[in-house]
Write an enzyme that holds these catalytic residues in place. Structure first.
Site, mmCIF file in Angstrom:
data_model
loop_
_atom_site.group_PDB
_atom_site.id
_atom_site.type_symbol
_atom_site.label_atom_id
_atom_site.label_comp_id
_atom_site.label_asym_id
_atom_site.label_seq_id
_atom_site.Cartn_x
_atom_site.Cartn_y
_atom_site.Cartn_z
ATOM 1 N N THR A 1 40.917 40.353 9.327
ATOM 2 C CA THR A 1 40.528 40.493 10.044
ATOM 3 C C THR A 1 40.620 42.574 9.996
ATOM 4 O O THR A 1 40.690 43.016 9.377
ATOM 5 C CB THR A 1 42.738 41.115 11.176
ATOM 6 O OG1 THR A 1 43.050 41.810 10.576
ATOM 7 C CG2 THR A 1 42.477 39.261 11.006
ATOM 8 N N GLU A 2 39.241 42.447 11.630
ATOM 9 C CA GLU A 2 38.895 44.052 11.311
ATOM 10 C C GLU A 2 40.373 45.239 11.564
ATOM 11 O O GLU A 2 40.009 46.547 11.991
ATOM 12 C CB GLU A 2 37.756 43.950 11.975
ATOM 13 C CG GLU A 2 38.003 44.084 13.288
ATOM 14 C CD GLU A 2 36.531 43.839 14.488
ATOM 15 O OE1 GLU A 2 36.152 43.648 15.417
ATOM 16 O OE2 GLU A 2 36.396 42.328 13.918
ATOM 17 N N ASN A 3 41.284 44.666 12.079
ATOM 18 C CA ASN A 3 42.152 45.389 12.240
ATOM 19 C C ASN A 3 43.070 46.162 11.585
ATOM 20 O O ASN A 3 44.376 46.548 11.354
ATOM 21 C CB ASN A 3 42.796 45.234 13.759
ATOM 22 C CG ASN A 3 43.807 44.199 13.392
ATOM 23 O OD1 ASN A 3 42.827 43.140 13.322
ATOM 24 N ND2 ASN A 3 45.052 43.493 13.511
ATOM 25 N N SER B 277 39.227 48.787 6.535
ATOM 26 C CA SER B 277 39.000 46.992 6.855
ATOM 27 C C SER B 277 37.404 47.368 7.135
ATOM 28 O O SER B 277 36.681 46.610 6.919
ATOM 29 C CB SER B 277 39.022 46.807 8.096
ATOM 30 O OG SER B 277 39.323 45.643 8.413
#
Length: 212
Positions: A47-49, A89
């Protein structure tokens, strides 16, 4: 025809994700894919977070709201999961380290152009997020979407009319009625749902299709 529901589309996508793949699931419909990956298959969800090793959604009542995906939905972390700064990320996304990203879409063109962040409406709030980074950085871009809009227009189009997220980036589209591969010689349709003929699908899409 027997259209697939959202979970059935997600299950169909999960079937095609190979062992050992590093995969990002976009917000919205693609998040459901995490719930359908076979437990015996090792797939590393990103996940990009800032999480690598995301698991399926938690059971109701067991949510940890400090553990969420990029769409602010509660998720689980599998054994060995790693947490990191969102800048790291995005470096993973931009550096070509993801095998597959699964994104939703407003439109996909027959050339594989993707429009999924803005409809162009004046009152719409732009929210591109990491979609452009994923579309350009992932080795394969899969799209999940219903084939038709609420007005009955095909989201698979000859040319996107909405602002583009990425150019010639989509390789496969999973819909509620069929799967489409975008190749050098055009769009190939297969896995049509029961009760839908190829000619009927061709009419729905109004774009040139090959019968895979």
């Amino acid at each position: 025809m027997n259209k697939l529901n959202r979970d059935q589309i997600a299950k169909r996508v999960a079937r095609d994700i190979p062992e050992g793949a590093y995969v990002n699931l976009g917000i919205g419909l693609p998040t459901l894919v995490a719930n359908h990956l076979p437990v015996e298959r090792e797939v590393l969800l990103h996940t990009e977070n800032g999480l690598l090793g995301m698991g399926p959604a938690p059971a109701k009542g067991e949510e940890d709201w400090e553990l969420i995906n990029a769409g602010k939905q509660p998720v689980t972390a599998l054994p060995g999961a790693a947490f990191f700064h969102h800048a790291d990320s995005f470096a993973m996304m931009r550096g070509g380290h993801l095998d597959i990203c699964v994104l939703g879409a407003f439109q996909v063109s027959v050339q594989g152009d993707l429009a999924n962040w803005h409809t162009g409406a004046q009152d719409a709030i732009p929210a591109v997020g990491g979609a452009m980074d994923l579309a350009s950085g992932a080795k394969d871009v899969f799209v999940m979407m219903e084939l038709l809009t609420k007005k009955g227009d095909s989201k698979l189009v000859r040319s996107c009319s909405y602002p583009l997220t990425g150019i010639r980036c989509v390789s496969r589209i999973y819909t509620d009625v069929a799967v489409f591969d975008i190749r050098g010689d055009g769009v190939h349709a297969y896995d049509l749902v029961d009760g839908l003929s190829f000619d009927e699908l061709q009419h729905l899409c109004d774009v040139p299709l090959h019968h895979a």
